[in-house]
Design an enzyme around this catalytic site. Structure first.
Site, short mmCIF file in Angstrom:
data_model
loop_
_atom_site.label_atom_id
_atom_site.label_comp_id
_atom_site.label_asym_id
_atom_site.label_seq_id
_atom_site.Cartn_x
_atom_site.Cartn_y
_atom_site.Cartn_z
N ARG A 1 0.85 -1.19 0.00
CA ARG A 1 0.00 0.00 0.00
C ARG A 1 0.89 1.24 0.00
O ARG A 1 1.72 1.41 0.90
CB ARG A 1 -0.90 0.02 1.23
CG ARG A 1 -1.69 1.31 1.32
CD ARG A 1 -2.59 1.43 2.54
NE ARG A 1 -3.18 2.75 2.52
CZ ARG A 1 -3.22 3.61 3.53
NH1 ARG A 1 -2.77 3.27 4.72
NH2 ARG A 1 -3.73 4.81 3.37
N HIS B 1 -2.93 11.11 0.47
CA HIS B 1 -2.45 10.90 1.84
C HIS B 1 -1.81 12.20 2.32
O HIS B 1 -0.61 12.27 2.56
CB HIS B 1 -1.49 9.71 1.89
CG HIS B 1 -1.29 9.12 3.26
ND1 HIS B 1 -1.49 7.76 3.54
CD2 HIS B 1 -0.91 9.67 4.43
CE1 HIS B 1 -1.22 7.53 4.82
NE2 HIS B 1 -0.86 8.68 5.39
N GLU C 1 -7.71 8.84 5.99
CA GLU C 1 -7.98 9.43 7.30
C GLU C 1 -8.51 10.86 7.28
O GLU C 1 -7.82 11.80 7.72
CB GLU C 1 -6.72 9.38 8.17
CG GLU C 1 -6.22 7.96 8.39
CD GLU C 1 -5.09 7.88 9.42
OE1 GLU C 1 -4.55 8.94 9.80
OE2 GLU C 1 -4.78 6.77 9.86
N ASN D 1 -7.92 2.13 9.46
CA ASN D 1 -6.63 2.40 10.07
C ASN D 1 -6.86 2.46 11.57
O ASN D 1 -7.68 3.27 12.03
CB ASN D 1 -6.06 3.74 9.61
CG ASN D 1 -5.61 3.73 8.16
OD1 ASN D 1 -5.68 2.71 7.49
ND2 ASN D 1 -5.14 4.88 7.69
N TYR E 1 -4.98 1.87 15.66
CA TYR E 1 -3.73 1.71 16.41
C TYR E 1 -3.90 1.34 17.87
O TYR E 1 -3.05 0.70 18.44
CB TYR E 1 -2.90 3.02 16.32
CG TYR E 1 -2.30 3.24 14.96
CD1 TYR E 1 -3.03 3.85 13.93
CD2 TYR E 1 -1.02 2.81 14.66
CE1 TYR E 1 -2.49 4.03 12.67
CE2 TYR E 1 -0.46 2.99 13.40
CZ TYR E 1 -1.19 3.59 12.41
OH TYR E 1 -0.65 3.76 11.15
N GLU F 1 -3.98 0.14 7.84
CA GLU F 1 -2.87 0.58 8.71
C GLU F 1 -3.07 0.07 10.11
O GLU F 1 -4.19 0.08 10.64
CB GLU F 1 -2.81 2.11 8.82
CG GLU F 1 -2.02 2.79 7.77
CD GLU F 1 -1.96 4.30 7.98
OE1 GLU F 1 -1.85 4.76 9.14
OE2 GLU F 1 -2.02 5.02 6.97
C1 PNW Z 1 -1.71 7.71 10.59
N1 PNW Z 1 -3.84 10.17 16.20
O1 PNW Z 1 -1.78 8.95 11.24
C2 PNW Z 1 -1.28 8.04 9.18
O2 PNW Z 1 -2.14 7.53 8.18
C3 PNW Z 1 0.14 7.72 8.87
O3 PNW Z 1 0.57 8.52 7.82
C4 PNW Z 1 0.98 7.86 10.13
O4 PNW Z 1 2.33 7.78 9.89
C5 PNW Z 1 0.50 6.80 11.09
O5 PNW Z 1 -0.89 6.87 11.33
C6 PNW Z 1 1.22 6.81 12.43
O6 PNW Z 1 0.95 8.00 13.12
C7 PNW Z 1 -2.30 9.16 12.49
O7 PNW Z 1 -3.43 11.24 16.77
C8 PNW Z 1 -1.82 10.27 13.17
O8 PNW Z 1 -4.69 9.47 16.77
C9 PNW Z 1 -2.33 10.60 14.40
C10 PNW Z 1 -3.34 9.83 14.95
C11 PNW Z 1 -3.81 8.71 14.27
C12 PNW Z 1 -3.30 8.39 13.03
#
Ligand code: PNW
Length: 482
Positions: free
Chosen positions: A81, A127, A174, A313, A315, A379
């Site tokens: 990707r 992006h 996002e 995406n 985390y 992601e």
């Molecule tokens: C994503 N948050 O960004 C992006 O799609 C990527 O480009 C980035 O490198 C990756 O996650 C890691 O950060 C985010 O504050 C940035 O919750 C911030 C947040 C979530 C996703």
């Protein structure tokens, strides 16, 4: 192999690979006719990135792309990707501006080389690297009528040029981050905010919601174009990818249970509800009243159903408590500390991320039940604490990241095989350490270590773990059944 063992694996068509984005890896920002993006200038302003560094070199992937593809092939990924840089393809960005043949040639060669290695291209159109010229001309995402037309023309050029070979399109990465971090908190380009210490102009009470609205419409009209003019001949799939983390009530209190839903409404439902269900969430309408832009009935027909799949995406998980005045979180307070004082999980290098794999399983189930479409996890990843300051050999032993992916893959398998969630793809973020936006190069998300002095790449333990795990846990098909 017995059928019970086969049944215990992800289906043979399951796609996995690694993810990146153009501005975070390419560098060569002044080369081959590329126009500036909003991240070029933003990252050069004092105080905007943690280490004061910009994207001019990044992982140098515009020059080292053959090496990158060789490494992906060595890892044995099924897919990669990556995103296209709008301002390489149309340097000034607009619908009447010229297309740049060198930008087209770069991505065309890149896609050909992926396919020669048997790697499926998963392509993000946008992006975050908006052509600077569009921001200067009319305010970029703030100007719905202009940006929708320019974005759709950009998408059209990409479908025309690459669509014979690209069968997996992601319109936008996002929208929550684009809107809130770029126009609300002002920490991402173009850095607009009501906070006058941060930004000379901007209005955090209105602009993020206007930008979000423009992004939804741009996505939707590009998808309509693809379906009307390209899909029949090219046969690809197209959709959007949304960030969003699982929201867990802080405790059993009904207000906190409701707060967790409000957090999901703003993080995810803001975009997913119009796109999959055809309306903004009731909670957001009440929270914003006349500040929330409205879709015309005609627009709504284009927006509803405008994604072939759910692009996810994700985390982490946030513990949610009712309260506070942060509209960007749905008037909910986030914490990682449980009522008994313990931490939810292992802390990452960035404040917003802790390891809590059960939340991933919960989120997959929630999205599947609510939106009822196949899920592509585009992601997911972890930034190890202080990894940037360790010697390379130590950084390669990225145990916290390995543990993170152990938990996540267990949750993924349970969601698919036990809960019956239709997950079709999984892309860890990221293939390489890279330019981590406002964190500069200090926060590393890569499964591959990048030595920024030499641009040498070194696989970390997490890469080895993932390569082996997907090798072991995807059904190999008939070949191995004999
Ligand atoms: C994503 N948050 O960004 C992006 O799609 C990527 O480009 C980035 O490198 C990756 O996650 C890691 O950060 C985010 O504050 C940035 O919750 C911030 C947040 C979530 C996703």
């Amino acid at each position: 192999m017995t059928s019970a063992e086969v049944a215990n694996k992800l289906p043979k068509d399951f796609i996995w690979g690694f993810a990146t984005a153009s501005f975070q890896i390419e560098g060569s920002t002044n080369v081959d006719g590329r126009g500036k993006s909003i991240w070029d200038d933003f990252s050069k302003q004092p105080g905007k990135t943690m280490d004061g560094r910009d994207g001019d070199v990044a992982t140098d992937s515009y020059r080292l792309w053959k090496e990158d593809i060789a490494l992906l092939a060595q890892y044995g990924v099924k897919s990669y990707r990556f995103s296209l840089s709008w301002s390489r393809i149309i340097p000034l960005g607009g619908r009447d501006d010229p297309v740049n043949p060198k930008g087209i040639a770069f991505y065309s060669n890149f896609i050909d080389a992926l396919l020669e290695h048997g790697i499926i291209p998963f392509v993000t159109l946008y992006h975050w690297d908006l052509p600077q010229a569009l921001h200067d001309r009319y305010g970029g995402w703030l100007n719905k009528d202009e940006i929708v037309q320019d974005y759709v023309r950009y998408a059209k050029v990409c479908f025309q040029t690459f669509g014979d070979r690209v069968k997996h399109w992601l319109t936008v990465n996002e929208p929550w981050c684009i809107s809130i971090l770029g126009y609300g908190r002002g920490v991402f380009a173009p850095g607009r905010s009501s906070d006058r210490e941060r930004s000379p102009e901007g209005d955090s009470s209105t602009e993020p919601w206007i930008v979000g609205h423009s992004v939804i419409l741009s996505h939707a009209y590009a998808v309509r174009l693809y379906r009307e003019e390209f899909k029949a001949a090219q046969g690809g799939q197209i959709g959007i990818t949304l960030n969003g983390d699982w929201a867990m009530p802080y405790d059993d209190g009904p207000q906190n249970v409701e707060a967790a839903q409000h957090a999901l409404d703003v993080a995810i439902g803001w975009f997913a509800d119009p796109i999959y269900l055809g309306h903004y969430p009731e909670f957001i309408k009440q929270m914003l009243r006349e500040r929330l832009p409205e879709f015309t009935p005609e627009e709504l027909k284009v927006v509803k159903g405008s994604s072939d799949f759910y692009g996810m995406n994700t985390y982490t998980t946030n513990l949610c408590r009712d309260g506070g005045d942060d509209e960007f979180q749905g008037l909910v307070e986030y914490t990682f500390i449980r009522p008994d004082g313990t931490q939810l999980g292992t802390q990452a290098h960035c404040a917003w991320l802790q390891d809590y794999p059960e939340g991933f399983r919960n989120l997959l189930n929630y999205i599947w039940k609510r939106y009822k479409l196949p899920i592509y996890v585009t992601e997911n990843g972890f930034a190890v604490k202080d990894e940037h300051s360790k010697p390379i050999e130590q950084a390669l032993q990225d145990n916290d990241r390995v543990n993170y992916f152990k938990g996540i893959t267990t949750s993924l398998k349970a969601a698919v095989l036990e809960d019956g969630v239709d997950v079709r793809a999984y892309f860890p973020w990221s293939f390489l350490d890279n330019f981590e936006w406002a964190d500069g190069y200090i926060t590393r998300f890569g499964v591959t270590y990048v030595d920024y002095e030499t641009q040498q790449r070194y696989p970390k333990e997490s890469a080895k773990f993932l390569v082996k795990w997907f090798g072991d846990n995807i059904d190999a098909g008939d070949k191995k059944l004999q």
